[in-house]
Design an enzyme around this catalytic site. Structure first.
Site, PDB file in Angstrom:
ATOM      1  CE  LYS A 111      -3.229  -6.615  32.464  1.00 45.46           C
ATOM      2  NZ  LYS A 111      -2.733  -6.522  31.197  1.00 45.46           N
TER       3      LYS A 111
HETATM    4  C1  LIG Z   1      -1.512  -6.544  30.802  1.00 45.85           C
HETATM    5  C2  LIG Z   1      -0.966  -6.742  29.317  1.00 45.85           C
HETATM    6  C3  LIG Z   1       0.541  -6.997  29.308  1.00 45.85           C
HETATM    7  C4  LIG Z   1       1.545  -6.756  30.029  1.00 45.85           C
HETATM    8  O1  LIG Z   1       1.587  -7.789  31.180  1.00 45.85           O
HETATM    9  P1  LIG Z   1       2.344  -7.648  32.475  1.00 45.85           P
HETATM   10  O2  LIG Z   1       2.108  -8.828  33.318  1.00 45.85           O
HETATM   11  O3  LIG Z   1       1.816  -6.280  33.054  1.00 45.85           O
HETATM   12  O4  LIG Z   1       3.771  -7.585  32.079  1.00 45.85           O
HETATM   13  C5  LIG Z   1       0.770  -7.323  27.675  1.00 45.85           C
HETATM   14  N1  LIG Z   1      -0.104  -7.412  26.738  1.00 45.85           N
HETATM   15  C6  LIG Z   1      -1.406  -7.260  27.229  1.00 45.85           C
HETATM   16  C7  LIG Z   1      -2.568  -7.283  25.869  1.00 45.85           C
HETATM   17  C8  LIG Z   1      -1.961  -6.959  28.387  1.00 45.85           C
HETATM   18  O5  LIG Z   1      -3.190  -6.744  28.656  1.00 45.85           O
END
Ligand SMILES: *Cc1c(COP(=O)(O)O)cnc(C)c1O
Length: 437
Positions: free
Chosen positions: A107
């Site tokens: 993210k």
């Molecule tokens: C947010 C997150 C996800 C999921 O990602 P999306 O884009 O919401 O599908 C998967 N793994 C981790 C470690 C995350 O922080």
């Protein structure tokens, strides 16, 4: 470029408006009106470009009409201050490690890009912009670190007391500067309620500029396409795609990451297949099987960033393929894993391949090892560093401490600062209004 709402019930908006507003007025998600394709020549030579160069070319297709080239380049290069390397885990299976940013999860890419893009649009605006973000852990840290020190923007991270891990908490409570952490007496849903109510509060919105930074924002969502292109380039550079087709597996919760990959493919990136790897929160898996989409409350799992019962970006997938279930089921193959299965995979990969997956990446790895056939190369998105899930991972492998990377250790040393908050909206509102801005 204009952005339309997936609900198609409100006029199109500019990029700036889409970024500042986050959600469309009819509650839909914004989509770019055009998805521009690259010429085949771009892919023939892509292996000669660096990650940052590739990311700039991709960003230019989305944002080139709205932001001058030098500025866009600065935003992209400043966002990508870390690499997203490919690591070989098994025969024909690679981990795309997206956890080398400040908070050790993917993210960071979207959050950093969004902070810089928002700042660019606010350059001439005098009023302070307040970003409100409710978090169950990872989103808050990525957003707080992405926006840290960005002038003209103040971030409020609301998190449920006692419900985020110490490591997660330290990543947004020790920053200071323009980041304020609010510890709410309540659940994640209470935090989300406070934020949503604030966005709808006309009186409050007259007094202060409020915006959100969750994954529905186009500025967080679209930059996630960058690393799919780069993974292709690096595999091509290494000669791994000469006679093989590429398969991506994406551990998915709100499906923003996977949707960015689908958009990359629409731009011409040669991908044979996408896999959505889920935990027991499998509403999209069920949709792919049956054609029926039935959101339901989430259940807790050890891959908790995927504990989502009504994935917000599913609306974008439906929009992209015009609600056609048969097309969607071809583009995306679904896999789902129980906590027990996830634990087994972490152990197996650790013992047999000497690679430590986090619980989310483990779902991605396993789906590839079940899916891949002879003429394919698989890449799973390793969405977080295993040290973010030390407790789970150490129990599974039955030994030693997973080494805390320096970046995490540094957070842990910082001084925790946060304000306490009840879950009553009036308290939150009066707190915001009385902040010195
Ligand atoms: C947010 C997150 C996800 C999921 O990602 P999306 O884009 O919401 O599908 C998967 N793994 C981790 C470690 C995350 O922080």
């Amino acid at each position: 470029m204009k952005y339309y709402s997936t609900n198609k019930n409100t006029p199109d908006v500019s990029l700036k408006e889409a970024v500042v507003k986050g959600l469309a007025a009819d509650n839909g998600l914004f989509m770019p009106e055009r998805i521009e394709k690259f010429e085949p020549a771009f892919f023939e030579n892509i292996q000669h470009l660096s990650f940052q160069e590739i990311a700039f070319e991709v960003a230019n297709k989305f944002f080139g009409e709205d932001i001058e080239e030098a500025k866009l380049k600065e935003i992209v290069y400043d966002t990508l201050q870390f690499d997203c390397p490919l690591v070989k885990v098994a025969d024909s299976i690679y981990s795309l490690e997206l956890f080398h940013g400040p908070t050790l999860a993917f993210k960071d890419v979207g959050a950093r890009f969004m902070a810089r893009l928002l700042h660019h649009f606010l350059d001439k605006q005098e009023k302070l912009v307040n970003v409100l973000v409710a978090t169950s852990g990872d989103t808050g840290s990525a957003v707080a670190n992405g926006f840290l020190g960005v002038e003209g923007i103040h971030v409020y991270v609301l998190y449920p007391k006692g419900k985020v891990s110490t490591i997660q908490e330290s990543q947004f409570t020790t920053l200071g500067q323009n980041i304020t952490a609010l510890e709410v007496e309540g659940t994640f849903d209470d935090c989300q309620y406070l934020v949503k109510t604030a966005f709808l509060d006309e009186e409050l919105n007259k007094k202060m500029v409020l915006t959100s930074a969750n994954s529905i924002n186009v500025a967080r969502f679209l930059p996630q396409a960058f690393y799919y292109f780069n993974a292709y380039a690096r595999l091509k550079e290494a000669g791994k795609l000469d006679d093989k087709k590429l398969v991506f597996s994406v551990p998915s919760g709100n499906f923003g990451n996977l949707t960015a990959g689908l958009i990359a493919a629409e731009m011409g990136l040669p991908v044979k297949q996408f896999i959505a790897a889920n935990n027991e929160n499998d509403v999209v898996f069920q949709y792919l099987e049956s054609g029926e989409y039935k959101p339901r409350p989430s259940v807790e799992t050890i891959a908790n960033a995927m504990d989502v019962g009504a994935p917000s970006n599913f609306a974008r997938i439906l929009d992209l393929y015009k609600n056609d279930h048969s097309v969607i089921a071809k583009k995306i193959k679904g896999y789902r894993y129980s906590d027990e299965e996830i634990r087994k995979v972490i152990l197996k990969v650790y013992n047999e391949q000497e690679y430590l997956c986090d619980p989310h990446g483990a779902c991605g790895y396993q789906s590839l090892s079940e899916y891949l056939s002879e003429h394919e190369v698989g890449v799973f998105l390793e969405t977080a560093h295993p040290a973010k899930f030390t407790e789970t991972v150490e129990k599974v492998i039955g030994k030693g401490e997973v080494k805390l990377p320096n970046k995490l250790a540094a957070f842990m040393k910082g001084e925790k600062q946060r304000e306490l908050m009840t879950s009553a909206y009036e308290d939150f509102k009066s707190y915001l209004q009385n902040r010195p801005v």
